[in-house]
Design a protein around this motif. Structure first.
Motif, PDB file in Angstrom:
ATOM      1  N   GLN A 190       0.836  -1.206   0.000  1.00  0.00           N
ATOM      2  CA  GLN A 190       0.000   0.000   0.000  1.00  0.00           C
ATOM      3  C   GLN A 190       0.872   1.257   0.000  1.00  0.00           C
ATOM      4  OE1 GLN A 190      -3.153   0.121   2.834  1.00  0.00           O
ATOM      5  NE2 GLN A 190      -3.698  -2.011   2.478  1.00  0.00           N
ATOM      6  N   VAL A 191       1.959   1.174   0.721  1.00  0.00           N
ATOM      7  CA  VAL A 191       2.876   2.312   0.749  1.00  0.00           C
ATOM      8  C   VAL A 191       3.372   2.586  -0.664  1.00  0.00           C
ATOM      9  CG1 VAL A 191       5.114   3.129   1.563  1.00  0.00           C
ATOM     10  CG2 VAL A 191       3.585   1.920   3.121  1.00  0.00           C
ATOM     11  N   CYS A 192       3.741   1.503  -1.324  1.00  0.00           N
ATOM     12  CA  CYS A 192       4.220   1.642  -2.701  1.00  0.00           C
ATOM     13  C   CYS A 192       3.177   2.305  -3.580  1.00  0.00           C
ATOM     14  CB  CYS A 192       4.542   0.271  -3.285  1.00  0.00           C
ATOM     15  SG  CYS A 192       6.100  -0.377  -2.726  1.00  0.00           S
ATOM     16  N   GLU A 193       1.963   1.851  -3.440  1.00  0.00           N
ATOM     17  CA  GLU A 193       0.908   2.410  -4.295  1.00  0.00           C
ATOM     18  C   GLU A 193       0.711   3.895  -3.999  1.00  0.00           C
ATOM     19  OE1 GLU A 193      -0.150   0.974  -6.891  1.00  0.00           O
ATOM     20  OE2 GLU A 193       0.910  -0.866  -6.325  1.00  0.00           O
ATOM     21  N   ALA A 194       0.785   4.231  -2.716  1.00  0.00           N
ATOM     22  CA  ALA A 194       0.606   5.637  -2.336  1.00  0.00           C
ATOM     23  C   ALA A 194       1.731   6.499  -2.905  1.00  0.00           C
ATOM     24  CB  ALA A 194       0.568   5.751  -0.818  1.00  0.00           C
ATOM     25  N   ILE A 195       2.945   5.999  -2.786  1.00  0.00           N
ATOM     26  CA  ILE A 195       4.074   6.782  -3.290  1.00  0.00           C
ATOM     27  C   ILE A 195       3.997   6.887  -4.812  1.00  0.00           C
ATOM     28  CG2 ILE A 195       6.586   6.851  -3.524  1.00  0.00           C
ATOM     29  CD1 ILE A 195       6.724   5.439  -0.798  1.00  0.00           C
ATOM     30  N   GLY A 203       5.291   2.323 -15.782  1.00  0.00           N
ATOM     31  CA  GLY A 203       5.167   2.036 -14.346  1.00  0.00           C
ATOM     32  C   GLY A 203       6.488   2.238 -13.627  1.00  0.00           C
ATOM     33  N   ILE A 204       6.381   2.478 -12.358  1.00  0.00           N
ATOM     34  CA  ILE A 204       7.563   2.796 -11.555  1.00  0.00           C
ATOM     35  C   ILE A 204       7.818   1.653 -10.578  1.00  0.00           C
ATOM     36  CG2 ILE A 204       8.405   4.354  -9.747  1.00  0.00           C
ATOM     37  CD1 ILE A 204       6.753   6.576 -11.115  1.00  0.00           C
ATOM     38  N   GLU A 205       9.059   1.229 -10.526  1.00  0.00           N
ATOM     39  CA  GLU A 205       9.422   0.213  -9.529  1.00  0.00           C
ATOM     40  C   GLU A 205       9.701   0.917  -8.213  1.00  0.00           C
ATOM     41  OE1 GLU A 205      12.764  -2.416 -10.432  1.00  0.00           O
ATOM     42  OE2 GLU A 205      12.510  -1.752 -12.493  1.00  0.00           O
ATOM     43  N   LEU A 206       9.341   0.270  -7.134  1.00  0.00           N
ATOM     44  CA  LEU A 206       9.637   0.864  -5.830  1.00  0.00           C
ATOM     45  C   LEU A 206      10.149  -0.204  -4.875  1.00  0.00           C
ATOM     46  CD1 LEU A 206       6.745   3.310  -4.931  1.00  0.00           C
ATOM     47  CD2 LEU A 206       9.149   3.853  -5.145  1.00  0.00           C
ATOM     48  N   TYR A 207      11.238   0.104  -4.247  1.00  0.00           N
ATOM     49  CA  TYR A 207      11.757  -0.798  -3.223  1.00  0.00           C
ATOM     50  C   TYR A 207      11.800  -0.030  -1.921  1.00  0.00           C
ATOM     51  CZ  TYR A 207      13.639  -3.184  -7.326  1.00  0.00           C
ATOM     52  OH  TYR A 207      13.795  -3.808  -8.519  1.00  0.00           O
ATOM     53  N   ILE A 208      10.962  -0.410  -1.004  1.00  0.00           N
ATOM     54  CA  ILE A 208      10.960   0.270   0.295  1.00  0.00           C
ATOM     55  C   ILE A 208      11.931  -0.471   1.201  1.00  0.00           C
ATOM     56  CG2 ILE A 208       9.585   0.859   2.314  1.00  0.00           C
ATOM     57  CD1 ILE A 208       8.216   2.248   0.247  1.00  0.00           C
ATOM     58  N   SER A 209      12.773   0.263   1.855  1.00  0.00           N
ATOM     59  CA  SER A 209      13.717  -0.398   2.759  1.00  0.00           C
ATOM     60  C   SER A 209      13.824   0.320   4.076  1.00  0.00           C
ATOM     61  CB  SER A 209      15.117  -0.453   2.143  1.00  0.00           C
ATOM     62  OG  SER A 209      15.066  -0.311   0.775  1.00  0.00           O
TER      63      SER A 209
END
Ligand SMILES: O=C(O)CCC(=O)C(=O)O
Ligand SMILES: [Fe+2]
Length: 970
Positions: A281-286, A299-305
């Motif tokens: 969900q964080v990814c989608e929000a960002i 589309g954008i890749e996102l890696y939350i760390s």
């Protein structure tokens, strides 16, 4: 199509279909009942539903025959599939309860246990349960994937009308920790059949695992997408020596942007669901905020760390994978330093599809995400294996602490630590060299008590206190210096006469390599420095504008010297407020380091704000006010620091921390100081006064070293046979037939010159191995000798039996006045006290007859401009690089003569442990530390004054050495 995807409708688990058919049917009906019990709905027609499910699956199977699935990686955007797929796995099959009366084994009439489920029965039950629980309207099909090996069926694929619908179900499974028990036996009632079910069967309560699937193929050309594990990132930073163009080139092509400063502002006290914990969900929000930068539309890749949590705030950083360099650059430019706020996307709160109470609650609140000032930088993907390969190719070490941390650390430029002042170039490079030589050299006063603390593990790095001991065990300062464990050198003090011309004094000290005296000067310079301190913190500053105060710390009375080898650090702490006053001052020598400051938590909920400050060599850091009392400081144990995008490999850092120790009423303690060098304190100073006792410094750093290196010494230097012309000349001028004492003769380098002059030699040295080299050398073939070692034919009778004896130059075992002359070359610079130097001169004066001459040479502090040797202090360790092959022989000799109790140790181990030498693994060399005292101009002459039996005949300087020629007068 995978093995799991092969669906065989006809196949049931029981291989003996006919025999078990009745049991199967009864179980199917039981399943139906369970679903009904859960849903409280009227019983549907089992037969019809069974058929429809089967038909549906046949269709799915046709459709999916050529389709393969893979899980959607956490960083990927939602797949563009026409349906959404989920993989559910876990303990789905109920277990038959064991008959307690039968020793835990299922009784004969329960042997249908293995055949409890049919594939169809399970699919049907799940279909019904899922329809009721979540996203029911969107559920298209359920297929149990058969595991050929053995029961139970544990894998099920669900398909939904859209990827988003499927994703919500995945979220639901995760959030609610849905188990087989929840799905298949949700609302037990008193129905008889159900009671029978639960008394016979156990439904697992362990959560099932739900994974979002996609039919999209792996993007094999794009490395990052290909991985099931998140890739390892490194910040794009120029390594030392790496051309900047290369980096720029890499930046052009990189698609990854490092973004830090994301903050979860969800107020947990409001009972908001911890949706930030849900990275999807964080990814989608960002993404919803960043999508404007995605001009490629891919589309954008996102890696939350690295979520960093405190009780009410969570900060994150992430890597944003942009699909083109242009997009990446636009994102960098667009978001740098910005503060962003996000609302939870409404899509997530679509109540029409979710029916549980929690979900309804969730949609009523709209949590927001806010960021700190965003910090963006380029990142590149590195495989660990690649990093290793690169390290190998470049000869770099993948050392502890280096690669284990992400290098993408923020420099937190915007954080201000109130009360922190950094003054660069507080001392000059020359001053630095002289201080280093004094603080780490042979005369550095390492007090025994501190050494013990280090050994006990209380202090890992090497530490020395001056003025007052800081006891790490009690975290307090020892105020009574006479107590055991409290003795330490005094503070270095300045002569009062020099106080009016401080800078002239420090200049002279530096030029003359007087480290102790210079330390006193630097301490005084620090006391006189007026610091301009920014007093307000971040928030206050914005409200009231900048405010600075000026402060001095004139009562500094304590110094702690810390030596940090690369990889060593100091834990997070605030220096004991009851021990030291305001104003902690740290001067960095030799190596720079990043120091971390964290604001202490006032309350449990407070977040620890972090600030990283690079302390360059020669800088001074002041911690005062809040920086001293409210912020903790620490040095992370690692091999590198990153500063302004450059990786700095740490080197040994020596820090001088100056503080004001206070008494119990808070008043500064008196400053205990001494202008005398070397400083005398406690018991150490007293025992050092007896000239005849060999100090451990000489035993360990002179005698033991020469014993060990004797073979190599002779093979390299001895064979080169470089003699000082002055000494040769001296020997030549002696009357023929003279008896010459060569005190400290070593490997007998001057013997041939003595013989050649027609004199006799009696050589003495404290090192037996060196003397052995001396005697062997002259029995060797003359042709293999250098000129200086060759003895002409008519003199060869003299060399037959060189007279040598093992002897201490403090007590030469020769009768008084028995020699015509004496030489003492390169010996006096290995004597570590003034008394011993005087004693050596008087011994020479004793053994030589009245009127006889003595030639003494020793290393000079003043080296020639072109010399590779430069000495920053009068007392230094001069390294000797020994090759283990030469040490082997010395080791054997040492063992044979009983000098080494442990022959089992390897050469390198033996020497590095027992001789305090360093082992340079890369070069394969054992680096011995030879103690040397460098003589200043006039120093030898001054010592001679102390010896009544001799007078100065001549003195001078020759090739980096001072020499004196003395005549014996009585
Ligand atoms: O090495 C430094 O600069 C700091 C040492 C320190 O913090 C301490 O000794 O309390
Ligand atoms: Fe400290």
């Amino acid at each position: 199509m995978t093995k799991d995807d092969k669906v065989n409708n006809d196949k049931i688990r029981n291989p003996d279909t006919n025999a078990k058919s009745f049991a199967m049917i009864s179980h199917v009906s039981s399943l139906t009942f369970i679903s009904r019990a859960h849903s409280h709905s009227s019983q549907p027609n089992t037969m019809i539903r069974e058929r429809s499910t089967m038909e549906g699956q046949e269709r799915d199977q046709d459709k999916e025959a050529s389709v393969s699935f893979r899980s959607v990686l956490p960083h990927e955007p939602l797949p563009a599939d026409s349906s959404g797929y989920i993989h559910v796995q876990g303990a789905l099959e109920p277990k038959l309860k064991k008959d307690k009366g039968d020793e835990g084994k299922p009784s004969a009439n329960q042997d249908q246990a293995d055949y409890y489920w049919t594939k169809q029965g399970l699919e049907e039950a799940l279909h019904e349960a899922l329809t009721k629980i979540c996203q029911g309207s969107a559920l298209q099909s359920v297929s149990v994937l058969e595991d050929n090996s053995s029961p139970p069926y544990t894998k099920v694929r669900l398909s939904y009308s859209s990827p988003l619908a499927a994703l919500k179900v995945v979220q639901y499974f995760r959030a609610e920790k849905v188990s087989a028990h929840d799905l298949l036996l949700v609302s037990p009632n008193n129905d008889n059949e159900e009671a029978t079910m639960t008394s016979h069967w156990q439904f697992a309560a362990r959560p099932l695992q739900a994974t979002l699937l996609t039919t999209q193929p792996f993007l094999s050309t794009q490395m990052a997408w290909n991985r099931s594990n998140p890739p390892k990132f490194r910040r794009l930073i120029a390594r030392p020596g790496e051309p900047v163009e290369l980096l720029q080139q890499e930046r052009q092509i990189t698609r990854y942007v490092f973004l830090s400063g994301l903050v979860d502002t969800t107020n947990k006290n409001n009972n908001n669901p911890p949706w930030w914990d849900n990275s999807r969900q964080v990814c989608e929000a960002i993404r919803s905020q960043l999508h404007v930068y995605d001009t490629s539309g891919k589309g954008i890749e996102l890696y939350i760390s690295n979520k960093k949590k405190t009780s009410n705030r969570t900060t994150h950083f992430c890597h944003v994978g942009m699909r083109s360099p242009e997009d990446a650059r636009a994102l960098m430019a667009g978001l740098q330093g910005k503060i962003l706020t996000w609302k939870q996307p409404c899509d997530w709160n679509d109540t029409s599809t979710c029916t549980t109470e929690q979900q309804q609650q969730q949609q009523q609140q709209q949590p927001t995400i806010q960021s700190d000032k965003l910090f963006l930088d380029y990142a590149a993907v590195t495989k660990r294996s690649e990093a290793k390969a690169t390290a190998k190719a470049t000869g770099e070490d993948l050392v502890k602490g280096e690669k284990s941390r992400s290098e993408c650390t923020s420099v937190t430029k915007h954080v201000v630590v109130p009360g922190l002042v950094l003054i660069t170039d507080f001392i000059t490079p020359q001053e630095e060299q002289v201080l280093l030589a004094a603080l780490t050299g042979p005369t550095a006063p390492w007090a025994p008590s501190q050494t013990n603390f280090s050994n006990s593990g209380a202090v890992k790095r090497r530490v020395q206190h001056y003025g007052y001991v800081f006891d790490y065990e009690t975290a307090n300062v020892n105020r009574d210096r006479s107590q055991p464990g409290s003795d330490c050198p005094p503070m270095p003090g300045m002569p009062p006469s020099d106080m009016s011309s401080l800078e002239a004094y420090t200049e002279t000290c530096t030029a003359e390599g007087r480290g102790w005296e210079l330390m006193a000067g630097i301490a005084e310079r620090t006391r006189r420095t007026t610091f301009e301190i920014q007093a307000k913190d971040d928030d206050e500053e914005e409200q009231q504008g900048q405010s600075t105060i000026t402060k001095q710390f004139p009562k500094l009375n304590q110094i702690t010297v810390n030596v940090y080898e690369p990889g060593e650090g100091i834990g997070s702490h605030v220096d004991t407020p009851s021990a030291f006053d305001d104003g902690l001052i740290s001067v960095s020598l030799n190596g720079g380091v990043v120091m971390e400051f964290r604001r202490q938590q006032q309350q449990q909920d407070d977040e620890k704000i972090k600030k990283l400050v690079y302390l360059p060599p020669r800088s001074l850091l002041l911690m005062s006010g809040p920086a001293r009392f409210e912020w903790e400081h620490m040095i992370v144990t690692r091999m590198t620091d990153t500063h302004e995008g450059v990786v700095l490999h740490r080197s040994r850092r020596v820090s001088m921390t100056l503080r004001t120790a206070i008494d119990l009423s808070g008043e500064p303690m008196p400053c205990v100081s001494s202008t005398r060098f070397p400083p005398v304190w406690g018991t150490v100073g007293q025992s050092a006064t007896d000239a005849l006792v060999t100090p451990s410094m000489e035993r360990e750093h002179v005698h033991a070293v020469y014993d060990a290196i004797a073979t190599q010494w002779h093979h390299t230097r001895g064979k080169r046979g470089v003699l000082w012309p002055g000494a040769t000349q001296f020997l030549k001028e002696l009357p023929e037939g003279s008896i010459v004492a060569d005190v400290g003769c070593g490997d007998g380098k001057y013997f041939p010159a003595i013989w050649e002059a027609g004199s006799y030699v009696i050589g003495s040295d404290i090192s037996l191995p060196l003397l052995q080299q001396a005697t062997h050398a002259h029995q060797q073939d003359a042709a293999s000798q250098p000129d200086s070692r060759r003895v002409s034919e008519h003199r060869q009778h003299l060399q037959k039996k060189p007279a040598v004896l093992v002897a201490d130059c403090m007590n030469v075992p020769l009768r008084s006045k028995s020699c015509d002359a004496a030489i003492c070359i390169a010996v006096m610079h290995h004597l570590s006290t003034r008394d011993r130097r005087i004693r050596c001169i008087s011994e020479l004066g004793r053994i030589v007859k009245v009127g006889g001459l003595i030639n003494i040479q020793a290393w000079a502090m003043e080296q020639q401009e072109k010399s590779k040797r430069k000495f920053a202090g009068t007392d230094v360790f001069v390294p000797f690089n020994a090759q283990p092959k030469y040490l082997e022989a010395a080791k054997n000799t040492a063992i044979a003569t009983g000098m080494h109790p442990d022959p089992g140790k390897s050469t390198a181990q033996l020497y590095s442990e027992e001789y305090n030498a360093d082992y340079d693994e890369q070069k394969g060399l054992v680096v011995f530390k030879r103690y040397c005292h460098m003589y200043r101009t006039g120093e030898l002459e001054e010592l001679v004054q102390e010896v009544d039996t001799v007078e100065l005949y001549e003195s001078g300087y020759e090739s980096g050495n001072h020499f004196v020629i003395l005549r014996v007068v009585t």
